[in-house]
Scaffold this motif. Structure first.
Motif, mmCIF file in Angstrom:
data_model
loop_
_atom_site.group_PDB
_atom_site.id
_atom_site.type_symbol
_atom_site.label_atom_id
_atom_site.label_comp_id
_atom_site.label_asym_id
_atom_site.label_seq_id
_atom_site.Cartn_x
_atom_site.Cartn_y
_atom_site.Cartn_z
ATOM 1 N N THR A 244 0.856 -1.182 0.000
ATOM 2 C CA THR A 244 0.000 0.000 0.000
ATOM 3 C C THR A 244 0.891 1.230 0.000
ATOM 4 O O THR A 244 2.050 1.182 0.439
ATOM 5 N N THR B 290 -7.577 -2.322 4.177
ATOM 6 C CA THR B 290 -8.549 -1.260 3.920
ATOM 7 C C THR B 290 -8.691 -1.069 2.416
ATOM 8 O O THR B 290 -7.817 -1.455 1.646
ATOM 9 N N LYS B 291 -9.757 -0.456 2.014
ATOM 10 C CA LYS B 291 -10.046 -0.246 0.595
ATOM 11 C C LYS B 291 -9.353 1.044 0.128
ATOM 12 O O LYS B 291 -9.739 2.140 0.527
#
Length: 115
Positions: free
Chosen positions: A47, A67-68
């Motif tokens: 990420t 998480t998105k």
């Protein structure tokens, strides 16, 4: 199968490529969005943040994204390395299902110039 380190280096190279983008590609790279790249064969997610034409704050975590992110990529590590190395085109990888890209509609329109 590409190693975790090879995949990290590919993402860092992609960030360097973005930093040198010109014209429409530079405008698309100027987004400020969270990014995730899930590598299915390694069951690993990187990420980071696409900001100012660079991918910053790259963090590695096991499993799928916790998480998105605003921009989400899913692929095998070998495909990531091949795309960044110029041996695999994004369009053909996406069309064949080897790469999945999820983002908001406006982001997809801007990102198409990068891919």
């Amino acid at each position: 199968m590409a190693s975790t380190e090879e995949c990290r280096e590919a993402l860092e190279q992609f960030g360097r490529n973005l930093a040198g983008a010109q014209g429409d590609a530079a405008k698309a790279a100027a987004l400020d969005r969270s990014v995730s790249c899930h590598l299915t064969d390694l069951d690993l997610t990187f990420t980071g943040r696409l900001r100012g034409g660079r991918i910053t704050d790259i963090v590695e975590q096991p499993g799928p994204p916790a998480t998105k992110a605003d921009i989400r990529l899913t692929m095998a590590g070998d495909d990531l390395v091949a795309m960044v190395g110029g041996r695999l085109g994004f369009a053909s990888a996406w069309a064949s299902g080897r790469v999945r890209l999820e983002a908001g509609f406006r982001d997809l329109l801007r990102l198409r110039t990068l891919l």
